[in-house]
Design a protein around this motif. Sequence first.
Motif, PDB file in Angstrom:
ATOM      1  N   THR A  72      47.381  41.009  51.705  1.00 27.98           N
ATOM      2  CA  THR A  72      46.468  40.022  52.281  1.00 27.98           C
ATOM      3  C   THR A  72      47.169  38.700  52.559  1.00 27.98           C
ATOM      4  OG1 THR A  72      45.794  39.298  50.054  1.00 27.98           O
ATOM      5  CG2 THR A  72      44.463  41.014  51.115  1.00 27.98           C
ATOM      6  N   ARG A  73      48.448  38.619  52.205  1.00 35.48           N
ATOM      7  CA  ARG A  73      49.204  37.381  52.385  1.00 35.48           C
ATOM      8  C   ARG A  73      50.570  37.716  52.983  1.00 35.48           C
ATOM      9  NH1 ARG A  73      51.732  33.680  47.641  1.00 35.48           N
ATOM     10  NH2 ARG A  73      52.325  31.891  48.916  1.00 35.48           N
ATOM     11  N   ASP A  88      52.717  30.381  55.786  1.00 39.46           N
ATOM     12  CA  ASP A  88      51.967  31.200  54.827  1.00 39.46           C
ATOM     13  C   ASP A  88      50.602  31.546  55.410  1.00 39.46           C
ATOM     14  OD1 ASP A  88      50.730  32.325  52.614  1.00 39.46           O
ATOM     15  OD2 ASP A  88      51.587  30.889  51.207  1.00 39.46           O
ATOM     16  N   ARG A  90      47.170  33.887  55.046  1.00 44.55           N
ATOM     17  CA  ARG A  90      46.372  34.702  54.131  1.00 44.55           C
ATOM     18  C   ARG A  90      45.096  35.139  54.845  1.00 44.55           C
ATOM     19  NH1 ARG A  90      45.785  34.909  48.378  1.00 44.55           N
ATOM     20  NH2 ARG A  90      47.346  33.275  48.175  1.00 44.55           N
ATOM     21  N   ASN A  91      44.775  36.405  54.748  1.00 45.30           N
ATOM     22  CA  ASN A  91      43.550  36.933  55.347  1.00 45.30           C
ATOM     23  C   ASN A  91      42.953  37.974  54.413  1.00 45.30           C
ATOM     24  OD1 ASN A  91      41.470  37.993  56.853  1.00 45.30           O
ATOM     25  ND2 ASN A  91      42.665  38.329  58.706  1.00 45.30           N
ATOM     26  N   PRO A  92      41.980  37.592  53.578  1.00 47.73           N
ATOM     27  CA  PRO A  92      41.371  38.554  52.636  1.00 47.73           C
ATOM     28  C   PRO A  92      40.730  39.747  53.326  1.00 47.73           C
ATOM     29  CG  PRO A  92      40.807  36.291  52.050  1.00 47.73           C
ATOM     30  CD  PRO A  92      41.448  36.233  53.409  1.00 47.73           C
ATOM     31  N   LEU A 200      47.478  35.625  43.496  1.00 46.39           N
ATOM     32  CA  LEU A 200      46.785  36.836  43.927  1.00 46.39           C
ATOM     33  C   LEU A 200      45.691  37.182  42.933  1.00 46.39           C
ATOM     34  CD1 LEU A 200      49.974  38.960  44.715  1.00 46.39           C
ATOM     35  CD2 LEU A 200      48.571  37.722  46.380  1.00 46.39           C
ATOM     36  N   GLU A 204      45.219  42.459  45.459  1.00 46.16           N
ATOM     37  CA  GLU A 204      45.839  41.738  46.573  1.00 46.16           C
ATOM     38  C   GLU A 204      47.358  41.692  46.405  1.00 46.16           C
ATOM     39  OE1 GLU A 204      42.538  38.450  48.019  1.00 46.16           O
ATOM     40  OE2 GLU A 204      44.063  37.878  46.539  1.00 46.16           O
ATOM     41  N   ALA A 206      51.331  40.318  48.378  1.00 46.93           N
ATOM     42  CA  ALA A 206      52.005  39.405  49.288  1.00 46.93           C
ATOM     43  C   ALA A 206      53.286  40.038  49.804  1.00 46.93           C
ATOM     44  CB  ALA A 206      52.317  38.084  48.579  1.00 46.93           C
TER      45      ALA A 206
END
Length: 423
Positions: A72-73, A88, A90-92, A200, A204, A206
Amino acid sequence: MDDKVDVIIVGAGLAGCAAALQLAREGLEVVLVERGPYAGAKNLSGGVLYGRVLEQLLPDYWQQAPLERVITREVVTFLDQHTAFNVDFRNPRFAESHNAYSVLRAKFDRWLADQCEAAGVMLVTGIKVERVLVQDGKAAGIVAGEDEMLADVVILADGANSFLAEQLGLRRRFDPAHLAVGVKELIGLPRETIEERFNLSGDEGAAYGLVGYATRGIAGGGFLYTNRESISIGVVMHLDEVIEHGIKPAEVIEDFLAHPCIEPLVRGGKLLEYGAHLVPEGGLAMLPKLSMAGLLVTGDAAGLSVNNGFVVRGMDLAIGSGMLAAQTVLEARRKNDFGEESMRRYSQLMEESFVLKDMRTYAGAPGFMKNKRLYQNYPAFLSHLMSGIYQHDGQPKPHLYTLALKSLKESGLSVLDVARDGW
């Protein structure tokens, strides 16, 4: 071995398994030959799987497969010797769409091979295929030691240094400029530590791509992927520049891990795995002839990879090519024609699919990624600029435009360089 089967696939990686699974489901007799002691044995630590294509083959695969974390990152980092500048994102919602997962290939490939066996594929491990058997200009099987096995079609999925495709004249010996050497470490850390250090929660994950000091300023980059209880981290460096500069990859990765912005992320971790392997980086320039009578070339053996500076992709392209190879074989079988013209259908399907369309979209990426300024000047520029913005010493601050021009000059860049690279 002197029996004949429908299809022999050399290499039980993602491309080989994708082809095998699809063909076995259609009732074909498939033998999947793997050099390692098990599928995934030669695949080091992990990477990011952009898995929507796999969903076509295994719906809801995320509920069954040994995945690590849902990405998600996504972070792009420019490193100089002391600083880091992050882009950076981030998209949940990526978790809901199952966009990408970090995976450990030894686990994931073994699981995928298990799905193949459950569908009826015969998996044969610990076998080195020495050459493809050719009869009257058509691939007719494989030779391993003193044994031969015959098939209507052979699919090569044997990795970036596919000597079999080279033996057949489908590709030239790879130019070092088209290959990179990747050095990876798998570092164990408690789950809670990973989630705290990378901000996180839950599953989740990265994914970091790092440019600049990670490779001592030569073409390539660093990477870092979070797993459940480990971190996959390493560097990828263009082989021609490694040779030219006499650089030792093992020393480069140690410098990278000691960087003041990287060391805190891996501090206290336990080394679980270490190794190196070749990575295709030449893009369309290293694409071989994809077929001949009775034979197809897939995955890394076909040089299928995309590195555009933001993401590194290869797994989804491998799966896609394996599925298209299977489709080609099925169409040929319906006609009972495995000649050169029937096999050429594979190239057409590849051109129509996201596989070669994406390769063509990023056809300029390999050349762009050779740009020395990416690895030396731009990290220095960003470091100068951001330090000038945030450092306050009691003196009047220059206008941002003035500061940017000064930072360009100090880093050895010109406005023309930036315009040219942007274009």
